[in-house]
Design a protein around this motif. Sequence first.
Motif, mmCIF file in Angstrom:
data_model
loop_
_atom_site.group_PDB
_atom_site.id
_atom_site.type_symbol
_atom_site.label_atom_id
_atom_site.label_comp_id
_atom_site.label_asym_id
_atom_site.label_seq_id
_atom_site.Cartn_x
_atom_site.Cartn_y
_atom_site.Cartn_z
ATOM 1 N N SER A 179 0.839 -1.201 0.000
ATOM 2 C CA SER A 179 0.000 0.000 0.000
ATOM 3 C C SER A 179 0.872 1.248 0.000
ATOM 4 O O SER A 179 2.031 1.207 0.437
ATOM 5 N N TRP A 180 0.326 2.352 -0.484
ATOM 6 C CA TRP A 180 1.043 3.626 -0.489
ATOM 7 C C TRP A 180 0.072 4.752 -0.171
ATOM 8 O O TRP A 180 -1.140 4.604 -0.295
ATOM 9 N N SER A 181 0.627 5.844 0.252
ATOM 10 C CA SER A 181 -0.184 7.030 0.517
ATOM 11 C C SER A 181 0.650 8.278 0.269
ATOM 12 O O SER A 181 1.884 8.237 0.352
ATOM 13 N N SER A 182 -0.021 9.357 -0.087
ATOM 14 C CA SER A 182 0.656 10.642 -0.285
ATOM 15 C C SER A 182 -0.229 11.748 0.272
ATOM 16 O O SER A 182 -1.453 11.618 0.310
ATOM 17 N N PHE A 183 0.433 12.813 0.696
ATOM 18 C CA PHE A 183 -0.320 13.932 1.279
ATOM 19 C C PHE A 183 0.269 15.232 0.757
ATOM 20 O O PHE A 183 1.482 15.460 0.823
ATOM 21 N N LEU A 184 -0.601 16.082 0.199
ATOM 22 C CA LEU A 184 -0.191 17.391 -0.299
ATOM 23 C C LEU A 184 -0.901 18.460 0.523
ATOM 24 O O LEU A 184 -2.131 18.522 0.549
ATOM 25 N N LEU A 185 -0.122 19.279 1.199
ATOM 26 C CA LEU A 185 -0.684 20.323 2.053
ATOM 27 C C LEU A 185 -1.085 21.525 1.200
ATOM 28 O O LEU A 185 -0.244 22.143 0.537
ATOM 29 N N GLY A 186 -2.355 21.840 1.185
ATOM 30 C CA GLY A 186 -2.875 22.928 0.362
ATOM 31 C C GLY A 186 -2.227 24.267 0.660
ATOM 32 O O GLY A 186 -1.979 25.058 -0.255
ATOM 33 N N LYS A 187 -1.926 24.533 1.931
ATOM 34 C CA LYS A 187 -1.313 25.816 2.297
ATOM 35 C C LYS A 187 0.049 25.991 1.644
ATOM 36 O O LYS A 187 0.433 27.112 1.280
ATOM 37 N N ASN A 188 0.787 24.894 1.486
ATOM 38 C CA ASN A 188 2.091 24.990 0.831
ATOM 39 C C ASN A 188 1.941 25.359 -0.643
ATOM 40 O O ASN A 188 2.719 26.151 -1.189
ATOM 41 N N VAL A 189 0.959 24.770 -1.295
ATOM 42 C CA VAL A 189 0.701 25.092 -2.703
ATOM 43 C C VAL A 189 0.270 26.551 -2.833
ATOM 44 O O VAL A 189 0.705 27.269 -3.731
ATOM 45 N N MET A 190 -0.581 27.009 -1.914
ATOM 46 C CA MET A 190 -1.024 28.400 -1.946
ATOM 47 C C MET A 190 0.150 29.356 -1.756
ATOM 48 O O MET A 190 0.237 30.393 -2.434
ATOM 49 N N ALA A 191 1.061 29.013 -0.852
ATOM 50 C CA ALA A 191 2.232 29.862 -0.616
ATOM 51 C C ALA A 191 3.123 29.917 -1.849
ATOM 52 O O ALA A 191 3.656 30.979 -2.207
ATOM 53 N N LEU A 192 3.289 28.779 -2.525
ATOM 54 C CA LEU A 192 4.094 28.746 -3.736
ATOM 55 C C LEU A 192 3.439 29.575 -4.840
ATOM 56 O O LEU A 192 4.112 30.358 -5.530
ATOM 57 N N ASN A 193 2.131 29.429 -4.993
ATOM 58 C CA ASN A 193 1.414 30.219 -5.996
ATOM 59 C C ASN A 193 1.538 31.711 -5.702
ATOM 60 O O ASN A 193 1.727 32.535 -6.613
ATOM 61 N N ALA A 194 1.437 32.062 -4.434
ATOM 62 C CA ALA A 194 1.538 33.473 -4.048
ATOM 63 C C ALA A 194 2.925 34.026 -4.358
ATOM 64 O O ALA A 194 3.063 35.179 -4.787
ATOM 65 N N SER A 195 3.963 33.207 -4.156
ATOM 66 C CA SER A 195 5.325 33.681 -4.445
ATOM 67 C C SER A 195 5.499 33.916 -5.944
ATOM 68 O O SER A 195 6.154 34.877 -6.357
ATOM 69 N N HIS A 196 4.906 33.047 -6.779
ATOM 70 C CA HIS A 196 4.983 33.251 -8.218
ATOM 71 C C HIS A 196 4.272 34.541 -8.616
ATOM 72 O O HIS A 196 4.771 35.320 -9.446
ATOM 73 N N ASP A 197 3.105 34.781 -8.040
ATOM 74 C CA ASP A 197 2.371 35.999 -8.362
ATOM 75 C C ASP A 197 3.077 37.236 -7.817
ATOM 76 O O ASP A 197 2.966 38.323 -8.406
ATOM 77 N N LEU A 198 3.800 37.084 -6.721
ATOM 78 C CA LEU A 198 4.570 38.205 -6.184
ATOM 79 C C LEU A 198 5.645 38.629 -7.180
ATOM 80 O O LEU A 198 5.831 39.825 -7.438
ATOM 81 N N VAL A 199 6.360 37.658 -7.731
ATOM 82 C CA VAL A 199 7.399 37.973 -8.715
ATOM 83 C C VAL A 199 6.777 38.688 -9.913
ATOM 84 O O VAL A 199 7.313 39.686 -10.412
ATOM 85 N N ALA A 200 5.638 38.189 -10.380
ATOM 86 C CA ALA A 200 4.958 38.827 -11.520
ATOM 87 C C ALA A 200 4.512 40.244 -11.156
ATOM 88 O O ALA A 200 4.616 41.162 -11.976
#
Length: 386
Positions: A179-200
């Motif tokens: 068996s396998w499992s994975s977990f993606l924390l939404g807040k981390n994705v939001m922070a990454l998206n925000a950093s990209h938009d900050l650069v823009a």
Amino acid sequence: MSTSEEPSGERLSKTTLRDFGPPIPHDERDYDLPSFRVTLSPQEAPIPVLLRHALALIGIRHNGPGEKVAWWVTFTYKGFPCELAHQKFGLRLRIGGDLTEEQADDLLTEMRKKLVSAVRTVEAVLADKASETLNAGNVTVVNQHRQLRRAYEYFRERATNPAVVEDVHERGTSEGGGSWSSFLLGKNVMALNASHDLVAAISAYVSSLEHDLVLALPFLDFDPSMDDLTKIIGDRWGEKWRRVIGHTDPEAVRLRQRLAEVVERWRNPYSHGGFEKGHGATMYLHTPGLGALPVGLSGVRDSPLFSFHSVSETDIEGVFALFDEIDAYLAKTIPHAMEWIDSGLHVRFDAEFMAQVVGYLDSEGTLAKLIDAYGFRRDMVANMDY
């Protein structure tokens, strides 16, 4: 016609425009004969006046303006009466005479191709004088302030309020039975998206700032006889800042330094393929006894300098607070320039316009009436309400 235009006009009259001639006198033309028309697309003639000038080079003059028409030129093509008119709803080419519709279509197609082809000669004539004309201040710079600010505000809103991303937790069974499992924390994705938009957002803001600093020149101390406008436009933002704002006011020096730090940290790395000093490491330095250490790289073009730093969260609010400070400073320091820039009107760099600015400021203390006058003129030209 200037001396430099005469050889071009002679060449056109013997080649591309050899079948074009002066108009038939009004009292000799038969207006009972049918007339045929075609509209040239903006792709064919993005700058209609260049077609008019091609005819002017061979001695055919234009008329206008008139009601809902900026200008028109009457001439003959292979002996048939013709007209080229820049009207509110398009650039119209007409031909009259004892013609069938098919014959007229063929002649209109020939004319439009030849007129569009002649534009290359016109462009070459104008290009010979373009640099001299520009640096003499005989130029209007298109005001793109609102478009550039809209881009900045769009990315600022996204960086400040990133779209919500939910956590993603997935489970499954592999082919081997495990068996396998994975977990993606939404807040981390939001922070990454925000950093990209900050650069823009930073890139958009600096672009808008550079644009505004150039537009501000005629409202300050721009001198066409001394200043090289081409060079100023090509300068980096810091040089434009020094030219317009100066470096004697401590507040201006402080704001420029803080902006330079933001640009160096966030925008510049992405201007050079993700290298140079930025958010997180651009390289890992293999260091004996310490392992691979994250470093930022600066001065790539000359002598590389290295800086060791850890990855930290973006202070988005701090960056935008700085930009708000700069906006407020410009509104306070160069109010008349910003008043005009905010109006959306294009900016002229010639002596006549700068004299008008000085005259209104001396008599009115504001540019409101001058802005209204130019706005009225702009709307009148756009609607061809002559």
